[in-house]
Design a protein around this motif. Structure first.
Motif, PDB file in Angstrom:
ATOM      1  N   ARG A 186       1.061  -1.313   0.172  1.00  0.00           N
ATOM      2  CA  ARG A 186       0.412  -0.129  -0.064  1.00  0.00           C
ATOM      3  C   ARG A 186       0.746   1.490  -0.400  1.00  0.00           C
ATOM      4  NH1 ARG A 186      -0.733  -2.010   4.909  1.00  0.00           N
ATOM      5  NH2 ARG A 186      -2.532  -2.892   4.313  1.00  0.00           N
ATOM      6  N   GLY A 187       0.312   2.101  -0.066  1.00  0.00           N
ATOM      7  CA  GLY A 187       0.941   3.556  -0.120  1.00  0.00           C
ATOM      8  C   GLY A 187       1.183   3.958  -1.578  1.00  0.00           C
ATOM      9  N   ILE A 188       1.312   4.786  -1.461  1.00  0.00           N
ATOM     10  CA  ILE A 188       1.851   6.294  -2.571  1.00  0.00           C
ATOM     11  C   ILE A 188       3.499   6.073  -2.544  1.00  0.00           C
ATOM     12  CG2 ILE A 188       1.815   8.231  -2.996  1.00  0.00           C
ATOM     13  CD1 ILE A 188       0.598   6.422  -5.947  1.00  0.00           C
ATOM     14  N   VAL A 189       3.614   6.527  -1.253  1.00  0.00           N
ATOM     15  CA  VAL A 189       5.605   6.504  -1.637  1.00  0.00           C
ATOM     16  C   VAL A 189       5.933   6.111   0.287  1.00  0.00           C
ATOM     17  CG1 VAL A 189       6.126   8.602  -2.879  1.00  0.00           C
ATOM     18  CG2 VAL A 189       5.171   8.932  -0.495  1.00  0.00           C
ATOM     19  N   GLY A 190       7.115   5.557   0.449  1.00  0.00           N
ATOM     20  CA  GLY A 190       6.913   5.065   1.818  1.00  0.00           C
ATOM     21  C   GLY A 190       7.256   6.169   3.267  1.00  0.00           C
ATOM     22  N   ASP A 191       7.208   5.451   4.548  1.00  0.00           N
ATOM     23  CA  ASP A 191       7.437   6.476   5.311  1.00  0.00           C
ATOM     24  C   ASP A 191       8.244   7.163   5.686  1.00  0.00           C
ATOM     25  OD1 ASP A 191       4.265   4.848   5.224  1.00  0.00           O
ATOM     26  OD2 ASP A 191       5.512   3.490   6.754  1.00  0.00           O
ATOM     27  N   ASN A 192       9.454   6.650   5.122  1.00  0.00           N
ATOM     28  CA  ASN A 192      10.547   7.479   4.484  1.00  0.00           C
ATOM     29  C   ASN A 192      11.387   8.504   3.887  1.00  0.00           C
ATOM     30  OD1 ASN A 192      10.991   5.462   3.606  1.00  0.00           O
ATOM     31  ND2 ASN A 192      13.401   5.391   4.232  1.00  0.00           N
ATOM     32  N   PHE A 193       9.899   8.821   3.053  1.00  0.00           N
ATOM     33  CA  PHE A 193      10.580   9.672   1.500  1.00  0.00           C
ATOM     34  C   PHE A 193      10.718  10.536   1.752  1.00  0.00           C
ATOM     35  CE2 PHE A 193       7.990  12.152  -1.773  1.00  0.00           C
ATOM     36  CZ  PHE A 193       8.408  11.064  -2.687  1.00  0.00           C
ATOM     37  N   GLU A 194      10.655  11.961   3.269  1.00  0.00           N
ATOM     38  CA  GLU A 194      10.710  12.874   3.281  1.00  0.00           C
ATOM     39  C   GLU A 194      12.397  13.051   3.510  1.00  0.00           C
ATOM     40  OE1 GLU A 194       9.549  15.571   2.053  1.00  0.00           O
ATOM     41  OE2 GLU A 194       7.908  14.958   2.047  1.00  0.00           O
ATOM     42  N   SER A 195      12.973  11.634   4.138  1.00  0.00           N
ATOM     43  CA  SER A 195      14.952  11.899   4.430  1.00  0.00           C
ATOM     44  C   SER A 195      15.450  11.432   3.391  1.00  0.00           C
ATOM     45  CB  SER A 195      14.545  11.540   5.502  1.00  0.00           C
ATOM     46  OG  SER A 195      14.171   9.842   5.120  1.00  0.00           O
ATOM     47  N   LEU A 196      14.516  10.597   1.975  1.00  0.00           N
ATOM     48  CA  LEU A 196      15.704  10.374   0.825  1.00  0.00           C
ATOM     49  C   LEU A 196      15.883  11.327   0.307  1.00  0.00           C
ATOM     50  CD1 LEU A 196      12.819   7.396  -0.632  1.00  0.00           C
ATOM     51  CD2 LEU A 196      14.603   7.073   1.520  1.00  0.00           C
ATOM     52  N   SER A 197      16.825  11.191  -0.876  1.00  0.00           N
ATOM     53  CA  SER A 197      17.917  12.087  -1.710  1.00  0.00           C
ATOM     54  C   SER A 197      16.689  12.170  -3.216  1.00  0.00           C
ATOM     55  CB  SER A 197      19.056  11.609  -1.910  1.00  0.00           C
ATOM     56  OG  SER A 197      18.993  10.300  -2.818  1.00  0.00           O
ATOM     57  N   LEU A 198      17.215  12.870  -3.738  1.00  0.00           N
ATOM     58  CA  LEU A 198      16.087  12.628  -4.878  1.00  0.00           C
ATOM     59  C   LEU A 198      15.977  11.413  -5.812  1.00  0.00           C
ATOM     60  CD1 LEU A 198      14.768  14.708  -6.445  1.00  0.00           C
ATOM     61  CD2 LEU A 198      16.716  15.828  -8.547  1.00  0.00           C
ATOM     62  N   GLU A 200      16.478   8.494  -4.808  1.00  0.00           N
ATOM     63  CA  GLU A 200      16.001   7.695  -3.800  1.00  0.00           C
ATOM     64  C   GLU A 200      14.321   7.982  -4.024  1.00  0.00           C
ATOM     65  OE1 GLU A 200      18.066   8.162  -0.200  1.00  0.00           O
ATOM     66  OE2 GLU A 200      19.136   6.446  -0.869  1.00  0.00           O
ATOM     67  N   LYS A 201      14.054   8.919  -3.998  1.00  0.00           N
ATOM     68  CA  LYS A 201      12.712   9.824  -3.989  1.00  0.00           C
ATOM     69  C   LYS A 201      11.650   8.670  -5.282  1.00  0.00           C
ATOM     70  CE  LYS A 201      12.661  14.174  -0.521  1.00  0.00           C
ATOM     71  NZ  LYS A 201      11.927  14.890  -0.629  1.00  0.00           N
ATOM     72  N   ILE A 202      12.644   9.593  -6.428  1.00  0.00           N
ATOM     73  CA  ILE A 202      11.902   8.982  -7.542  1.00  0.00           C
ATOM     74  C   ILE A 202      11.661   7.170  -7.412  1.00  0.00           C
ATOM     75  CG2 ILE A 202      12.489   8.524  -9.972  1.00  0.00           C
ATOM     76  CD1 ILE A 202      13.748  11.255  -9.517  1.00  0.00           C
ATOM     77  N   LYS A 203      13.104   6.721  -7.382  1.00  0.00           N
ATOM     78  CA  LYS A 203      13.061   5.171  -7.546  1.00  0.00           C
ATOM     79  C   LYS A 203      11.831   4.237  -5.982  1.00  0.00           C
ATOM     80  CE  LYS A 203      15.795   1.211  -5.670  1.00  0.00           C
ATOM     81  NZ  LYS A 203      17.618   0.729  -5.699  1.00  0.00           N
ATOM     82  N   ASP A 204      11.752   5.417  -4.757  1.00  0.00           N
ATOM     83  CA  ASP A 204      10.752   5.001  -4.656  1.00  0.00           C
ATOM     84  C   ASP A 204       9.398   5.107  -5.207  1.00  0.00           C
ATOM     85  OD1 ASP A 204       9.919   4.054  -1.323  1.00  0.00           O
ATOM     86  OD2 ASP A 204       8.564   5.821  -1.836  1.00  0.00           O
ATOM     87  N   TYR A 205       8.867   6.177  -5.036  1.00  0.00           N
ATOM     88  CA  TYR A 205       7.886   6.175  -6.163  1.00  0.00           C
ATOM     89  C   TYR A 205       7.550   5.559  -7.039  1.00  0.00           C
ATOM     90  CZ  TYR A 205       4.682   9.116  -9.055  1.00  0.00           C
ATOM     91  OH  TYR A 205       3.187   9.060 -10.259  1.00  0.00           O
ATOM     92  N   PHE A 206       8.415   4.619  -7.607  1.00  0.00           N
ATOM     93  CA  PHE A 206       8.337   3.920  -9.197  1.00  0.00           C
ATOM     94  C   PHE A 206       8.145   2.322  -8.653  1.00  0.00           C
ATOM     95  CE2 PHE A 206       9.586   7.730 -12.328  1.00  0.00           C
ATOM     96  CZ  PHE A 206       8.684   7.098 -12.663  1.00  0.00           C
ATOM     97  N   TRP A 207       8.720   2.637  -7.945  1.00  0.00           N
ATOM     98  CA  TRP A 207       8.889   0.992  -7.202  1.00  0.00           C
ATOM     99  C   TRP A 207       7.144   0.857  -6.225  1.00  0.00           C
ATOM    100  CZ3 TRP A 207       9.645  -0.134  -0.998  1.00  0.00           C
ATOM    101  CH2 TRP A 207       9.569  -1.611  -0.869  1.00  0.00           C
TER     102      TRP A 207
END
Length: 313
Positions: A186-198, A200-207
């Motif tokens: 579930r979720g569109i992004v991870g719980d630690n999304f704000e602490s990730l680099s740019l 890593e955020k893109i990778k987390d979003y597509f994941w």
């Protein structure tokens, strides 16, 4: 082109109004409305009485004041046409009321969920076009081959599978169901999304959106792929026919064509004749329905005029 787009955009207004009007009166005419449901819910909490059918909502177990409050809560204390025009007025100013389930404004709920819906819709549409159009062209080039037959079977099966069922299959196999835990549940992004680099955020979003986008896209491949294939086949046959006609014109007779070329040219003209015949039949059918509608309308006008004259006489 601009005028055409403007006209198509203007058609949105009567189309939307027609859909809203049709849905409103269908829902109003359907039995088991919100008032009956609320009465039944109240009765389920040890309130005696039985809900009677009809539009008056009279009930032996609930007093008239309680029923009147329920009618006012859902707007059924007003006449039908007044409720309809009030609904249109509220829709124009984007006042959709409050959600009885979430106990908050419907507009706020839409704004809260809209970014996710837009995101999934854009990526699924992009994926469908990126795959369907090249695949349709490849199928047209390989028309009748095992590749064409196999891909047609796969996209038809994918089109037949409901989206929710395919989503459940993806969850069971790849989202920690029974087999693999490759993707989040579930979720569109991870719980630690704000602490990730740019990156890593893109990778987390597509994941996170991989499985939802795939499940939304699976049913959209068939129509666009077959449309691209048929359009490309039509253009190929048209170009082949033009080349063969040029060859006949250059040599001055049909004998310059091989049997296979003659068959291809004959097939092209046969398909064109069928298309023209079908368009003619469609036009005749449309004219027939239009004439019938005009005739019925004229008969109604004449009958009303004759009734008016008889009344005056």
């Amino acid at each position: 082109m601009g005028a055409y787009i403007f006209k198509r955009l203007l058609l949105i207004i009567p189309t939307l109004l027609g859909i809203i009007t049709l849905n409103f009166f269908i829902i109003q005419a359907a039995p088991g409305g919100p008032v009956e449901q609320m009465i039944a819910k109240l009765e389920s909490h040890n309130l005696q009485g039985e809900v009677s059918s009809g539009s008056t909502y009279k009930n032996q177990g609930l007093d008239e004041a309680t029923i009147a409050k329920i009618n006012a809560l859902y707007g059924f204390d007003k006449p039908l046409l007044e409720r309809y025009f009030l609904m249109l007025k509220n829709y124009i100013v984007f006042d959709f009321g409050d959600s009885f389930y979430k106990n908050t404004s419907v507009v706020n709920l839409i704004l809260e969920k809209l970014p996710v819906s837009i995101s999934l819709g854009l990526w699924s549409t992009l994926l469908i076009y990126l795959i369907s159009i090249p695949l349709g062209i490849k199928k047209a080039i390989c028309n009748g081959t095992p590749f064409d037959n196999l891909t047609s079977t796969l996209i038809i099966i994918g089109n037949a599978i409901p989206t929710f069922l395919f989503a459940l299959i993806l969850i069971i196999f790849f989202a920690g169901g029974t087999y693999f835990s490759w993707f989040p549940l579930r979720g569109i992004v991870g719980d630690n999304f704000e602490s990730l680099s740019l990156m890593e955020k893109i990778k987390d979003y597509f994941w996170h959106i991989t499985l939802p986008v795939i499940s939304l896209s699976i049913g959209g491949f068939a129509t666009l792929t077959l449309l691209a294939k048929n359009s490309f086949l039509e253009e190929i046959s048209k170009q082949e026919a033009m080349a063969l006609l040029a060859k006949i014109k250059q040599n001055g007779n049909l004998e310059s064509l091989s049997p296979k070329e003659k068959e291809a040219l004959q097939k092209y003209f046969s398909n064109e004749m069928q298309r023209i015949k079908q368009e003619k039949n469609d036009l005749e059918t449309t004219n027939k329905h239009l004439n019938e509608a005009i005739q019925n309308f004229s008969e109604q006008i004449l009958s009303k005029e004759s009734l008016i004259f008889e009344t005056k006489a």
